[in-house]
Design an enzyme around this catalytic site. Sequence first.
Site, PDB file in Angstrom:
ATOM      1  N   ASP A 116     -11.611   1.903   3.289  1.00 35.88           N
ATOM      2  CA  ASP A 116     -11.728   0.451   3.138  1.00 35.88           C
ATOM      3  C   ASP A 116     -13.193   0.063   2.870  1.00 35.88           C
ATOM      4  OD1 ASP A 116      -9.824  -1.494   3.096  1.00 35.88           O
ATOM      5  OD2 ASP A 116      -9.585  -1.641   5.270  1.00 35.88           O
ATOM      6  N   GLN A 127      -5.070  -2.038   9.307  1.00 29.62           N
ATOM      7  CA  GLN A 127      -4.760  -3.337   8.701  1.00 29.62           C
ATOM      8  C   GLN A 127      -5.258  -4.461   9.623  1.00 29.62           C
ATOM      9  OE1 GLN A 127      -3.255  -3.774   5.560  1.00 29.62           O
ATOM     10  NE2 GLN A 127      -3.889  -5.884   5.902  1.00 29.62           N
ATOM     11  N   LYS A 143       0.845  -1.210   0.000  1.00 29.39           N
ATOM     12  CA  LYS A 143       0.000   0.000   0.000  1.00 29.39           C
ATOM     13  C   LYS A 143       0.874   1.252   0.000  1.00 29.39           C
ATOM     14  CE  LYS A 143      -3.749  -2.529   2.084  1.00 29.39           C
ATOM     15  NZ  LYS A 143      -4.353  -3.116   3.256  1.00 29.39           N
TER      16      LYS A 143
END
Length: 291
Positions: free
Chosen positions: A120, A97, A53
């Site tokens: 997300d 995460q 990322k």
Amino acid sequence: MSATIIDGKEVAAQVRAEVAEKVSALKAKGITPCLAVILVGENPASVSYVTGKQKALAEVGMADRSVHLPETTTEEELLHLIGELNADSSVHGILVQLPLPKHIDEEKVLLAIDPSKDVDGFHPVNVGNLVIGKKAYLPCTPHGIIVLLEKAGIQTSGKHAVVIGRSNIVGKPVSLLLARKETNCTVTLCHTGTKNIEEITRQADILVAAAGRPHTVTKDMVKPGAVVIDVGVNRIPDSTKKSGFRLIGDCDFEDLKDVAGFITPVPGGVGPMTIAMLMFNTLEAAENARK
Ligand code: NAP
């Protein structure tokens, strides 16, 4: 007949290039899109996802405010950090995460992220908006699948799409996206309670496998010419590799490539799209903040 391979690496590079162009335009107006990726602990797969990322952020020209916290971080400390990032107007997107260490309640953490920075697309506000067809940050992997289909020139309207898996991050949202008016598929969602699954998958014009188990989809389960999207990422031991393992999908690729019309490889199919769509969402968050 040999299936056309849908090259996710190439499509993801196209998406990142499109995002990079828009990032330059925003920067010229004084706004640098910025993402904060929060990693807690040293889970090797998570470390590698976060590195991917960060690499993409640098490539598209976005600011990176990532934070790597020790495994011993308390839930309170993590919630405090999210509160600070929520309040910081220079940060447009926040991603935690997963998985988090066991002593931290994942749901509480995801709920703490401001829905307008939830790039997300996991916050219930975004999930709810997706369900009722309102504007939302779409979850990256399912959205990446839709973009892959579009860019591969696959006609979806009126097609029967069968999805294997009903998780909140892949199966359910991809089913919803496939059923949206824009995509216009008729969708069947399968899971471990589905009887005679092969009879259903054989009717699929588009088959999405998100079971997380190798060999879930074999040749006899696929209609000739079908589009097969393999979301699965499974580590299997491989002594010929330095790491001692290799990644395979949920579909028997070698077996299927003579039956399917189109197929995504693993690695190099859906995986790269997930990060590309994260960049897309972060750009959107920065544009929304400007408005
Ligand atoms: P998950 O939460 O474990 O869900 C798996 C789903 O598949 C469950 O709904 C399960 O049914 C169903 N299932 C499992 N085996 C099945 C079978 N034999 N027949 C029918 N249904 C079956 O997994 P996930 O998070 O959705 O992830 C799925 C896979 O995608 C994993 O390999 C993951 O690593 C990969 N993934 C890849 C990306 C990417 O960027 N490429 C992103 C996310 C996930 P029940 O509900 O009945 O248990």
